[in-house]
Design an enzyme around this catalytic site. Structure first.
Site, mmCIF file in Angstrom:
data_model
loop_
_atom_site.group_PDB
_atom_site.id
_atom_site.type_symbol
_atom_site.label_atom_id
_atom_site.label_comp_id
_atom_site.label_asym_id
_atom_site.label_seq_id
_atom_site.Cartn_x
_atom_site.Cartn_y
_atom_site.Cartn_z
ATOM 1 N N GLY A 18 0.988 -0.902 0.046
ATOM 2 C CA GLY A 18 -0.188 0.355 0.145
ATOM 3 C C GLY A 18 1.048 1.677 -0.032
ATOM 4 O O GLY A 18 1.876 1.423 0.952
ATOM 5 N N ARG A 79 1.150 -4.584 -5.294
ATOM 6 C CA ARG A 79 1.236 -6.648 -4.567
ATOM 7 C C ARG A 79 1.236 -7.473 -5.495
ATOM 8 O O ARG A 79 1.041 -7.538 -6.571
ATOM 9 C CB ARG A 79 -0.003 -6.081 -3.742
ATOM 10 C CG ARG A 79 -0.104 -5.385 -2.374
ATOM 11 C CD ARG A 79 -1.451 -5.517 -1.775
ATOM 12 N NE ARG A 79 -2.078 -4.831 -1.444
ATOM 13 C CZ ARG A 79 -1.752 -3.944 -0.261
ATOM 14 N NH1 ARG A 79 -0.707 -3.935 0.938
ATOM 15 N NH2 ARG A 79 -2.444 -2.724 -0.056
ATOM 16 N N CYS A 80 2.517 -8.081 -4.970
ATOM 17 C CA CYS A 80 2.796 -9.049 -6.087
ATOM 18 C C CYS A 80 3.221 -10.614 -5.938
ATOM 19 O O CYS A 80 4.055 -10.940 -5.175
ATOM 20 C CB CYS A 80 4.249 -8.528 -6.348
ATOM 21 S SG CYS A 80 4.982 -9.757 -7.862
ATOM 22 N N GLY A 109 5.605 -1.837 3.789
ATOM 23 C CA GLY A 109 4.977 -2.561 4.776
ATOM 24 C C GLY A 109 5.124 -4.084 4.823
ATOM 25 O O GLY A 109 6.350 -4.417 5.210
ATOM 26 N N ASP A 110 4.502 -4.884 6.250
ATOM 27 C CA ASP A 110 4.356 -6.278 6.285
ATOM 28 C C ASP A 110 5.297 -7.286 5.121
ATOM 29 O O ASP A 110 6.090 -7.307 5.532
ATOM 30 C CB ASP A 110 3.818 -6.774 6.361
ATOM 31 C CG ASP A 110 3.879 -6.595 9.163
ATOM 32 O OD1 ASP A 110 4.473 -6.540 8.804
ATOM 33 O OD2 ASP A 110 2.640 -7.610 9.190
ATOM 34 N N THR A 133 3.744 2.776 5.895
ATOM 35 C CA THR A 133 1.984 2.954 6.082
ATOM 36 C C THR A 133 1.549 3.491 6.538
ATOM 37 O O THR A 133 1.798 3.581 7.282
ATOM 38 C CB THR A 133 2.039 1.155 6.062
ATOM 39 O OG1 THR A 133 0.825 0.951 6.306
ATOM 40 C CG2 THR A 133 3.134 0.833 7.809
ATOM 41 N N ASP A 135 -0.761 2.662 8.604
ATOM 42 C CA ASP A 135 -1.467 2.249 9.490
ATOM 43 C C ASP A 135 -0.842 1.941 10.832
ATOM 44 O O ASP A 135 -1.403 1.736 11.850
ATOM 45 C CB ASP A 135 -2.040 0.580 9.021
ATOM 46 C CG ASP A 135 -2.936 0.401 8.252
ATOM 47 O OD1 ASP A 135 -4.046 1.413 8.424
ATOM 48 O OD2 ASP A 135 -2.414 -0.094 7.319
ATOM 49 N N ASP A 137 1.724 0.502 12.207
ATOM 50 C CA ASP A 137 1.593 -0.761 12.187
ATOM 51 C C ASP A 137 2.309 -1.791 12.362
ATOM 52 O O ASP A 137 2.256 -2.832 12.710
ATOM 53 C CB ASP A 137 0.466 -2.130 11.945
ATOM 54 C CG ASP A 137 0.011 -1.854 10.709
ATOM 55 O OD1 ASP A 137 1.170 -1.827 9.529
ATOM 56 O OD2 ASP A 137 -0.927 -2.597 10.416
ATOM 57 N N ARG A 170 -26.616 16.682 15.936
ATOM 58 C CA ARG A 170 -27.198 15.289 14.606
ATOM 59 C C ARG A 170 -25.789 14.392 15.272
ATOM 60 O O ARG A 170 -24.745 14.542 15.812
ATOM 61 C CB ARG A 170 -26.020 15.365 13.064
ATOM 62 C CG ARG A 170 -27.590 15.708 12.867
ATOM 63 C CD ARG A 170 -27.442 15.653 11.196
ATOM 64 N NE ARG A 170 -28.434 15.838 10.384
ATOM 65 C CZ ARG A 170 -28.501 17.024 9.015
ATOM 66 N NH1 ARG A 170 -27.479 17.464 8.681
ATOM 67 N NH2 ARG A 170 -30.269 16.933 8.492
ATOM 68 N N GLY A 178 -8.188 1.041 9.258
ATOM 69 C CA GLY A 178 -7.394 0.494 10.093
ATOM 70 C C GLY A 178 -7.998 -1.074 10.299
ATOM 71 O O GLY A 178 -9.036 -0.617 11.221
ATOM 72 N N ARG A 179 -7.515 -2.329 9.524
ATOM 73 C CA ARG A 179 -8.150 -3.175 9.267
ATOM 74 C C ARG A 179 -7.781 -3.874 11.119
ATOM 75 O O ARG A 179 -8.738 -4.602 11.203
ATOM 76 C CB ARG A 179 -8.163 -4.058 8.460
ATOM 77 C CG ARG A 179 -9.095 -4.470 7.861
ATOM 78 C CD ARG A 179 -8.995 -5.817 6.520
ATOM 79 N NE ARG A 179 -8.343 -4.284 5.229
ATOM 80 C CZ ARG A 179 -8.260 -4.217 4.379
ATOM 81 N NH1 ARG A 179 -7.727 -5.098 2.934
ATOM 82 N NH2 ARG A 179 -8.368 -2.900 3.566
ATOM 83 N N GLU A 230 -12.320 0.802 10.198
ATOM 84 C CA GLU A 230 -12.811 0.015 9.850
ATOM 85 C C GLU A 230 -13.099 -2.042 10.048
ATOM 86 O O GLU A 230 -13.969 -2.463 10.090
ATOM 87 C CB GLU A 230 -11.666 -0.014 7.957
ATOM 88 C CG GLU A 230 -10.417 -0.598 8.457
ATOM 89 C CD GLU A 230 -10.090 -0.448 6.838
ATOM 90 O OE1 GLU A 230 -8.968 -0.156 6.525
ATOM 91 O OE2 GLU A 230 -10.892 -0.652 5.583
#
Lengths: 331, 331, 331, 331
Positions: A18, A79-80, A109-110, A133, A135, A137, A170, A178-179, A230
């Protein structure tokens, strides 16, 4: 090790996985640091994919002019799947060898780290990684490139929503990225003054959430904003909103799903400086003989961590104090 | 008419319906113009609701200090069912009379205008309206307050999405506001360089859309963004994305639903100037004896239109040339 | 005329003079409209300089991908002395002829228009101009490309200054662009809620300014901002601040000189749409046989004006009503 | 110490000295943390001035609603000469005692800390400080509140200038804040991709600067930006530009003086979170019996430092590595 140092003549630079704002600043820093040290540089498009497809080009100092302020990555990313195969990596190595690339700077990232670790061991090619990334993370660093920018992007959105929420009494549900990691949700929730924050790392019962909202509604809050990561177990902002609405209809309920706009935008000052320091460090570490490691930042110091260690069990990045503070701030 | 002019001593100002950035600038201009002309001013909270509930306060020049740059409306807003009843309006009139309010400036959209028209006829109270809505869907004016800001908000989001889209070869669907009006979708689509724009005013067959996307994919477009107005007949961005994905999987597909962040944010320069001119004009028109009309802008001139006319069949605001231009620009 | 229409095969596009945000959107629109109509396109770098130095290249649809959101101009720009000579223009014509360029789209201001007018007459080459300058000081159009963006840039700066001004009871002088035209100063002054605005078109006695500031200070204003157009007769913000300070020291006095940041930044939605419409119209007008004219916008309609007329005595763009409104708003 | 803890019933909160974005987030956090712990809160306007002039008010949770995103400080700020006198402080103490304030949270810079240290010793009133200044020049913390926002503000300006610089081959001098500290200049210089950075901590000979610019001009740089900290020994951007221009006229030369807009604007996410954590910690430390100290951040941990120590000889905040990196990045 000092033997290897002498061998580096051409460094390949790529981004993978990403994208994140600030990747271009890292590319620029790596390229210019390499050139400054008399090395040649090859840009590799689309990460590991570009190695396999031989999509590479020679980079000079002008190749990275006026990119520091740009979102995304000028080297593109992907992404490969093919790189996960022995054949894919063999092809990649052939192409790198033909191009004279004898060391790599990998930004991502990872998945990027994993690929780098395997490839570097298999073909004994020096690799330094840079954590990029939104994230935040990754292990081995307090902060990843892009995280600060993403937080700023989210709070700008929340600030806008607050304007209209406050005018109308409202209740808003804002879904942020953020998965698996609630870093953005927590940070942006605190910074945006959210009334509640739903994190992937925590179970939040809808009933408790409703109770809290009712409590607040009774205390003259003119608007309420709930941040939903998310990866929250309740299934995203749309679902949470629907379930809350069934029982709590004091306020009109609206949903925003920010989506990939959180990945874009001009990088923040902090991300540009972080990325520049990391790109500089990654090349210098390569030249000093370091390999199969990632650069990172701890406090204000740049550090390195072996990939093997960085890829082991995740550090908990979620700041528990901040989770507590978030609740107190919502009073 | 000149008789009535002498009678105005205190002007009530309120915002009603959906809020829009720039409403505060209109409030400020109306208040200061009234004060400058020796009139008193009453601020009414929550639109017609506040009239009925007697939620009003005396305003001076400092009441509107440092609000010109703020999104939302400091007078709050609401949609009020009770004002649609004879009893509701009677109560509102009682309260206004008690407060000495003998003329009104109403800022809002269609519903606001309708209420103002009826109320003004029933109780013979002078009212001037100011068109405030991000949707730009009102008669009697080329532009409504908030529309320009909303367009800028949307293109900032699109620009961010483009960053990441371009790094990844992705296809994005971005849902923007506009239940009946495609003004934001069309403008922001052109300004954001979207590959396709789905408007409530036009039927777009999914098959045609896919054909166009395939055509573009074959022509080296590195990313594609499709803008979907929330009122599009195919049912919003999530649905359109799902249906496209079934047949077109060349690109990875992502969805953003901007939602109410489009209503917020600091108003643009153009919206602040427009709102200031309109607030100034509304009060001056009242003082000249004009009533039951809305101010508007035509070209660069401020004009007025009777509410009766403004509330009749909608002008078509959708610029057909721009629809055509949007297609040519996507080549 | 229809004879000439058939003759156009290749359109040259260039930007000249001061750059303005939105120029890239105009380039993109002109290029894609020409391609859509089956014409070839040549990009000319650095305006008239590039014609003389033969710095040109063939453009396709991808040449203008992802530039709509960029400030500046991808074709670069310059002010060119040599083009004012017969020899310079002769050389330029030779190069255009060699490149097969048989019509031109010129984007810029007064100087650009003058060059286009002379050149087009001398060599009978069709030229359409597009008004691009942040100063909004051109005839034949209500608005120039870049003006809206510059206004937004200035009010963002003023909003930031207001934050700190209000916290401190300070008096700020902000110098904005406009050597001969007070358009930016007046618009941004009204939109920023400035307490006073000094315009090149008006003489403002320092004593009157001080009197007004003293009057405001006595009325509980917690901060004051004075906008000074760079062309103000009192000699710029630094001088005005110094002279005011000598007699009025109630508030601490600070100066900001925004300078060229006003020329940059991503163009606003309105500027992108305006530029897109103008680029589209310029090419279509050329193809219809129109020449030696500029496109412009009047109200919401795109119009054309012969360059000869556009270059004659300036229209007054300063909105006198707005000057009056600005004063009333400062109460 | 535990004796004192029991005594705290009402905490006074104030901001003093120069304002900084994020101060409101710190106020909000301190107020809500105190309320959450059952304490009462008094807001003090204009810092020490307000103590002396008895300008105080009772704060509840709603007093700090929707301020987290606002620049400046809702409690206003001032530099107060009178507090430097024994009489001034005596008056301040009387007023605090009358209001029942028995502990203080002070948000500001060096001067604020000094006042707090003296006052707290003289009258044995518990005080915790929070470092708020855009200059990042305080001891006891890696980062001060407002610094991150100011860096982002400066790079947004630089990005805009780069747009126009690149279109024109121009040389820009941008003056940024920092009388004694080059933190903003260095950070924003690196993040903005500046060609040179002039810092108060370093002597830069104009001749060396010119040499470097000439070197770059010969290497196809299409634009150059020089950042000048206001405290640079050569006398600010206007002077530096003038002296460079005398000898180096390859490029057109322009100057921007950003001034106090660097102090304003909505605080960044990082500043809001930092300020929230600090406000929370300051109150908790008071309640635990800590006093005469400042909170700060080291790495990612909140720490406290006695004021006596924090006010002693300055830590060097200038990152020497970054000075070196800045030079390499300019190749």
């Amino acid at each position: 090790m000092s033997n290897r140092v002498k061998e580096i003549n051409r460094i390949g630079v790529f981004t993978s996985g990403g994208d994140a704002p600030g990747m271009n600043a890292a590319i620029r820093a790596a390229v210019r640091t390499a050139l400054y040290n008399g090395k040649k540089v090859t840009g590799i498009y689309h990460g590991y994919q570009g190695m396999i497809e031989n999509s590479m080009f020679d980079m000079n100092s002008r190749s990275v002019s006026s990119i520091i302020q740009k979102g995304g990555t000028v080297l593109k990313t992907a992404r490969c799947m093919e790189f996960k195969t022995t054949e894919g990596r063999a092809q990649a190595y052939e192409n790198l060898k033909d191009a004279g690339v004898d060391a790599l700077v990998a930004i991502g990232g990872d998945g990027t780290f994993t690929g780098a670790e395997i490839f570097s061991r298999e073909y004994d090619i020096p690799v330094m990684c840079i954590p990029g990334t939104i994230d935040n993370d990754l292990n081995g660093t307090d902060l990843t490139i892009g995280y600060d920018t993403a937080n700023n992007t989210v709070i700008e959105a929340i600030d806008k929503i607050r304007d209209t929420a406050a005018s109308h009494n409202r209740l808003f549900f804002v879904e942020v990225m953020g998965r698996d990691s609630g870093c953005i949700a927590l940070n942006a929730g605190v910074a945006g003054g959210a009334e509640a924050i739903l994190l992937p790392e925590k179970e939040t019962a809808i009933d408790e959430l409703i109770e809290m909202l009712e409590h607040n509604a009774g205390r003259d809050k003119s608007s309420m904003i709930v941040i939903v990561a998310e990866g929250d177990k309740n299934g995203g902002a749309t679902n949470v909103a629907k379930r809350v609405k069934e029982k709590f209809d004091y306020f009109d309920t609206k949903v925003s799903i920010l989506g990939h706009l959180q990945r874009g935008g001009a990088p923040s000052s902090a991300d540009r400086v972080l990325a520049t320091r990391m790109g500089y460090a990654a090349v210098n570490e390569l030249l000093k003989g370091n390999t199969r490691s990632t650069v990172g930042i701890r406090g204000s110091e740049i550090v390195t961590t072996p990939l093997e260690e960085a890829l082991s069990k995740k550090e908990l990045k979620l700041n528990e104090d901040l989770v507590e503070i978030a609740k107190i701030m919502a009073i």
